[in-house]
Design an enzyme around this catalytic site. Sequence first.
Site, PDB file in Angstrom:
ATOM      1  N   GLU A 121       0.857  -1.281   0.071  1.00  0.00           N
ATOM      2  CA  GLU A 121      -0.184   0.058   0.070  1.00  0.00           C
ATOM      3  C   GLU A 121       0.866   1.437  -0.018  1.00  0.00           C
ATOM      4  OE1 GLU A 121      -2.986   0.186   3.058  1.00  0.00           O
ATOM      5  OE2 GLU A 121      -4.093  -1.657   2.241  1.00  0.00           O
ATOM      6  N   ARG A 157      -0.917   9.825   8.525  1.00  0.00           N
ATOM      7  CA  ARG A 157      -0.616   8.296   8.724  1.00  0.00           C
ATOM      8  C   ARG A 157      -0.229   7.576   7.574  1.00  0.00           C
ATOM      9  NH1 ARG A 157      -4.273   3.959   8.406  1.00  0.00           N
ATOM     10  NH2 ARG A 157      -6.111   5.263   7.955  1.00  0.00           N
ATOM     11  N   ARG A 164      -0.447   9.028   1.510  1.00  0.00           N
ATOM     12  CA  ARG A 164      -1.691   9.553   1.199  1.00  0.00           C
ATOM     13  C   ARG A 164      -1.909  11.146   1.064  1.00  0.00           C
ATOM     14  NH1 ARG A 164      -5.209   5.740   5.349  1.00  0.00           N
ATOM     15  NH2 ARG A 164      -5.042   3.628   3.899  1.00  0.00           N
ATOM     16  N   HIS A 179     -11.045  11.254   6.133  1.00  0.00           N
ATOM     17  CA  HIS A 179     -10.728   9.908   6.395  1.00  0.00           C
ATOM     18  C   HIS A 179     -10.373   9.676   7.915  1.00  0.00           C
ATOM     19  CE1 HIS A 179     -10.179   5.461   5.585  1.00  0.00           C
ATOM     20  NE2 HIS A 179      -8.677   5.635   5.803  1.00  0.00           N
ATOM     21  N   HIS A 215      -8.527  10.486   2.637  1.00  0.00           N
ATOM     22  CA  HIS A 215      -8.148   9.345   1.689  1.00  0.00           C
ATOM     23  C   HIS A 215      -8.232  10.047   0.196  1.00  0.00           C
ATOM     24  CE1 HIS A 215      -8.100   5.500  -0.146  1.00  0.00           C
ATOM     25  NE2 HIS A 215      -7.588   4.981   1.251  1.00  0.00           N
TER      26      HIS A 215
END
Length: 503
Positions: free
Chosen positions: A109, A367, A271, A332, A223
């Site tokens: 990811e 994050r 992100r 998010h 997100h």
Amino acid sequence: MTRAVDIVVIGSGVAGLSAALGLAATRDVLVISAGDGSTPWAQGGVAAAYGGDDPLDHAHDTDVAGAGFCDPRNVRALVEEGPQRLAELIAHGARFDRNADGSLSRTLEGGHGRPRVVHAGGDATGAEVHRALRSAVQLAGVETLHGRTVGLVKSDAGRVVGVLVETGGEVTQIDARAVVLATGGIGNAYLASTNPSSVRGDGIALALRAGASLVDMEFVQFHPTALFTGDTSGQLPLVTEAVRGEGAVLRDAEGRRIMAGRHPRADLAPRDVVARAIDATMRRDGSSHVWLDATGIAAEVLRERFPTVLASCARIGVDLVSEQIPVAPAEHFLCGGVRTDRDGATDVPGLYAVGEVAATGVHGANRLASNSLLEGLVFGRRVATTLTLDLPVAIAGRSRELLLDEDREPERIRAILTKYAGIRRDGAGLNAAVDELDALGNGPLATVARSVVVAAAARRDSRGCHWRSDYPGVDERWNEHLVVRLDEDGRPAVRQLLPSGTC
């Protein structure tokens, strides 16, 4: 009506259930649930240095994604204790996807240097983690009370000694030797979020009302790829970035790759980088979304790995296998929250916090993907260990109730926060937001919204998921954490600065 238990845990997501499970053998625990929170909706997985991976590499990726703003001690606890917590979760019956040889299947990811994200049901990891923990908690005999916590009870000595819970229109006082906030983030303080409507920041408001401090409230993560359904409010379907981990790419209306040349990891950049790139593309083109192209991935891989995403796309008449799908950023995750130490203690005696509502510094300014479920597992256990070994004795004496106010015009509050404290911010807008919110009282949504905007207005640089167009670069003079407390009028205000790495 009044009752008493050893410990009240407010919240029934991964963090709250992990704390309750760790306490169940030695303490009388009551879980208060206003809904299952965001955990069942998590798609991607649990990031953990498992099966040959190096925790130091995981720590490095966490810090890079966090823009160098993470607390190194707590990050180390996260990555070193994570594999054991994952193994315990599996022992409790969590069914993660496995390879043909029986080993855990791991995917890549955004922000990760190697595949380390374990998943379940393809893209239904949160639901499986929640199922396993809820089953284990029930087997351990922990009681769950369904209702909304509307206040805390504080002794004349300054300790939190109970909660006030509304169920069926009646308010019940529950006395406790300690209270653990595990209420999740602030998603429903924005018009559109990937979080369910029950996630609205009540824990933040409760903690402030009790005298606790917040930290890093300006770092709200968006997100990059929520499914664009045409709705501009409510909970939006998530498109896990594991789809990009399997090879999908982001394109603009002309078919050009959005992330090409923007970051060494392109579509798998952290992100904040991807969300800003999409936002810039949408502003340039005057569009409401961009496109995620997964058509280069084998159909059988998409169907096996992403059944949830496939179903969400089908509901709006789009086929993930053969068509590009519309996506746009949505609120998010809150990277900051109630200030705690590494064992969950806030600066108010008797009050603890864990999970997204807490600010341990493990996420820094942004994050890393799939560290949220891991955080709940690791720090849920840490707060349980603390309260098992050192549970405060109940203090007799007078007490006072700290009830939350009712919000006036909640939709207006959400609109203000969305307009002024989204991906792109500036001083004029943030100051306007403060003025507009001041007219809307001190209810929980207004309190949460003001906490975000006063911190964002105070931080005059850009890092991680806080980006100001009027201060677009990192300024080392702002290499400090902003602490928010209530002022004399009961409104959040920035009260203190802390050096980086000392959350």
